[in-house]
Design an enzyme around this catalytic site. Structure first.
Site, PDB file in Angstrom:
ATOM      1  N   GLU B 209       0.841  -1.188   0.000  1.00  0.00           N
ATOM      2  CA  GLU B 209       0.000   0.000   0.000  1.00  0.00           C
ATOM      3  C   GLU B 209       0.878   1.241   0.000  1.00  0.00           C
ATOM      4  O   GLU B 209       2.108   1.139   0.103  1.00  0.00           O
ATOM      5  CB  GLU B 209      -0.972  -0.016   1.194  1.00  0.00           C
ATOM      6  CG  GLU B 209      -0.292  -0.134   2.535  1.00  0.00           C
ATOM      7  CD  GLU B 209      -1.265  -0.512   3.661  1.00  0.00           C
ATOM      8  OE1 GLU B 209      -2.122  -1.398   3.462  1.00  0.00           O
ATOM      9  OE2 GLU B 209      -1.162   0.059   4.747  1.00  0.00           O
ATOM     10  N   HIS B 248       4.374  16.742   7.073  1.00  0.00           N
ATOM     11  CA  HIS B 248       4.967  17.610   6.069  1.00  0.00           C
ATOM     12  C   HIS B 248       6.441  17.266   5.814  1.00  0.00           C
ATOM     13  O   HIS B 248       6.846  17.019   4.693  1.00  0.00           O
ATOM     14  CB  HIS B 248       4.823  19.046   6.569  1.00  0.00           C
ATOM     15  CG  HIS B 248       5.373  20.083   5.665  1.00  0.00           C
ATOM     16  ND1 HIS B 248       4.893  20.268   4.396  1.00  0.00           N
ATOM     17  CD2 HIS B 248       6.352  20.996   5.846  1.00  0.00           C
ATOM     18  CE1 HIS B 248       5.557  21.262   3.838  1.00  0.00           C
ATOM     19  NE2 HIS B 248       6.455  21.714   4.694  1.00  0.00           N
TER      20      HIS B 248
END
Lengths: 396, 290
Positions: B209, B248
């Site tokens: 995945e 981030h």
């Protein structure tokens, strides 16, 4: 769990990391009072008013402004609080600002030039160790730095059996080009920062910028802190830091019901057991000509109550034109799930979109008969491809 | 042959007397798995599910000859349970527990690194060698004995793949659920390597995945190995939104090759038979085995 700047800074400060000091305010009057208090405590004459929302790039959207007197504090705070702040990291509608951080001005002139650095602490997944990533290019979007000047990004990986060693902190300070007092300050800053990261069970610290002031102090001017949700059982005091206003309301509601839900933009809702199968089901919807409207993992117990809760969550999205339920019944029996779907459907009464139910695994045949004989507008399938074909048919 | 677990494995259950441990240990015993006992501190000397309960893993190793463990201990205590098993000399440590803090797993992974043991998971469905041993929470009946090995990060998607393979008239040698956490004991590459080196396994299904580099590492290893054993691959999450689970700064480290599209590209370049539809895994296996 993401934190606001002021919450992240509070945690840093509690571990001895020097921060740009500030006081949070919910309206212009509170902002003025905060500014006065800061002046008396720190001697700062100017103040920086910073919108507190969970998004980067706040300055670019007009969410960070300098106030040179109390009138400006009142005016700017009044302007920022209540605005919809649009930044490169928010949606086009932006994020509503509920509070600001009134912070001291740390860019005052002095014996040397100020300089800004970048520093983050995070897990290196490929080695299973934490690392400190840092750069001389502070105050900029780090992705741009990585793209344009990758040689200016450094990393320091930490051996978990000994933690961050002094030589590593020194290497960081040397690589950032510091000397004298600022060098010593930086080694202290880095050590305290790493301790804070480990002790707070964070999964991300991003300090941008780390500032060297004109009098050679090193401090965190901003702080993006993400706490590992799985560790909250041992940080009871952090639980209250969650600001639900910053999160998607449907996702919050789903979370409260124990459903793992992510809101997406498509037209086919889905309800699946297991995260991997849920993602695969989304992919299948796309291949059948639809777009997934959500990710939803109902978990191991797909009984009537949970299925009904999931239906309600999915149907809150007006774009949903069809719902695909894909359950692989292992321990949970398919006939139970089928009965749950039928009961939930009847309880709800007003489901106006076609439903495709694909049940595979234990008692899949009995489950298919139950659905087919229910008299409801529900299509059944047992194979994955068959479910995709039926999705394609109802969308046509 | 098979890998990791077989009919001779001597298996204990950590968290034996808890509700999860009791239910799944019962299912494992019913399947015919050689469960020799379990560990619940403070309940040593009792009998549970007709098996002895030990206070420590060390007691279980010394008194019942345990060499394999399955852990159902709650998240707050699971890393400790992994380290206890490694310390006691358990060779295969299968950890089902979901939600272990990453900070705990960094310590556990570091602790077991130079010990003679293999960790599977955490946050995984376990390992099954059909007809011999089910050391996990998967529905045993889906997995029929055969010649196809399965490696997967996900639970129900593993069952789906096994079901498709079996419906093609084929079967499974061993299915390994490696888990979906950021830190796992056995990587995709290591699990694929075990199966490629297993003489009985004729083809491997590799299910991954989005996020991380595990599938790319496995693909690169496969290409370098020169193995002629076919691998069928699928990556879930082509439609998953970017940045929802990764921070981030993490996105930089991940680089550009942890999207489903990028992973599939690398896998194809390394000679893996990648399917875009999760409904075509079984069919593709049948096709490559001729």
């Amino acid at each position: 769990m993401n934190l606001h700047e002021y919450q992240g800074k509070d945690i840093l400060a509690s571990f001895g990391v020097r921060i740009q000091r500030g006081i949070v305010a919910k309206n212009a009057q509170e902002a003025v009072a905060a500014a006065k208090q800061l002046t008396s405590e720190t001697g700062t004459s100017w103040h920086v008013i910073k919108a507190q929302v969970h998004a980067g790039g706040r300055g670019k959207g007009g969410g960070v402004k300098l106030a040179k007197n109390l009138q400006e504090v009142e005016q700017i705070a009044g302007q920022i609080i209540g605005m919809n702040l649009i930044t490169p990291q928010t949606s086009a509608e932006g994020k509503k600002v509920h509070q600001v951080l009134v912070a001291e001005d740390v860019y005052y002139p002095g014996e040397s030039e100020t300089s800004e650095f970048y520093m983050s602490v995070l897990l290196n997944r490929s080695t299973g160790r934490n690392m400190i990533m840092y750069s001389t290019e502070g105050g900029m979007d780090i992705e741009t730095v990585a793209e344009q000047t990758p040689h200016l990004i450094f990393t320091e990986e930490v051996d978990p059996s000994v933690g961050l060693m002094p030589f590593q902190a020194r290497r960081i300070a040397f690589n950032l080009g510091l000397e004298g007092t600022a060098f010593k300050e930086m080694t202290k800053f880095v050590s305290a920062l790493y301790t804070a990261y480990v002790e707070s069970d964070s999964s991300l610290f991003e300090i941008n910028p780390v500032l060297k002031t004109s009098d050679n102090k090193i401090m965190a001017v901003d702080a993006k802190v993400t706490i590992d949700d799985n560790s909250l059982f041992r940080h009871k005091d952090y639980k209250d830091l969650r600001d639900l206003r910053e999160e998607n309301p449907i996702e919050v509601e789903a979370g409260a019901l124990g459903l793992n839900y992510v809101d997406l933009d498509g037209n086919v809702g889905c309800m699946v057991n297991g995260a991997g199968l849920a993602m695969a089901t989304m992919d299948l919807i796309k291949q059948a000509g639809g777009e997934p409207a959500n990710f939803l993992d109902v978990g191991g117990t797909a009984d009537a109550a949970r299925v009904e809760a999931a239906f309600k969550i999915i149907l809150k999205d007006p774009n949903v034109k069809a719902i695909l339920i894909n359950i692989f019944g292992g321990i949970v029996r398919c006939d139970r799930v089928a009965q749950g779907v039928i009961d939930a459907y009847k309880n709800m009464g007003n489901i106006n979109v076609p439903i495709i139910v694909r049940l595979q695994g234990t008692n899949a045949d009995i489950a298919k008969d139950l659905i087919d004989n229910s008299g409801l507008d529900v299509l059944s399938a047992t194979e994955f491809q068959e479910a995709a074909d039926k999705v394609q048919k109802v969308l046509a | 042959m098979s890998v990791l677990v077989n009919k001779n494995s001597k298996i204990i259950v950590q968290g034996f007397t808890g509700s999860e441990g009791t239910f799944h240990a019962g299912q494992m015993i019913e399947y015919g798995t050689n469960v020799v006992g379990g560990v619940t501190p403070g309940k040593g000397g009792q009998t549970h599910l007709d098996r002895p309960v030990f206070n420590t893993v060390q007691d279980a190793v010394e008194q019942a000859g345990a060499d394999t463990t399955i852990i159902f201990v709650p998240p707050a205590f699971a890393a400790d349970a992994i380290m206890e098993a490694a310390d006691a000399g358990i060779k295969v440590i299968i950890t089902i527990t979901e939600g272990i803090p990453v900070g705990d797993m960094i310590k556990a992974a570091n602790y077991i690194k130079n010990r003679d043991c293999r960790l599977i998971g955490p946050n995984c469905p376990g390992v099954i060698t059909p007809g011999e041993a089910k050391v996990g929470i998967m529905p045993g009946f889906v997995f029929k004995k055969g010649k196809v090995g399965i490696v997967s990060k996900s639970g129900t998607l593993t069952y789906e793949a096994a079901d498709q393979v079996v419906k093609q008239g084929l079967g499974i040698t061993t299915a390994i659920g490696i888990g979906g956490d950021p830190i796992i004991g056995t990587t995709t590459k290591e699990a694929v390597e075990l199966l490629i080196n297993d003489p009985e396994t004729e083809a491997v299904v590799m299910i991954g995945e989005i996020g991380g580099q595990l599938e790319a590492d496995a693909a690169n290893w496969y290409k370098a190995s020169g193995s002629k054993k076919p691998i069928v691959g699928f990556i879930a999450g082509e439609t998953a939104p970017a940045g929802r689970t990764m921070g981030h700064a993490g996105a930089i480290v991940g680089g550009s090759d942890d999207t489903a599209q990028a992973k599939k590209k690398i896998m194809r370049a390394c000679g893996i038979h990648v399917v875009d539809s999760p409904a075509e895994i079984g069919k593709k296996v049948k096709e490559v085995l001729g």
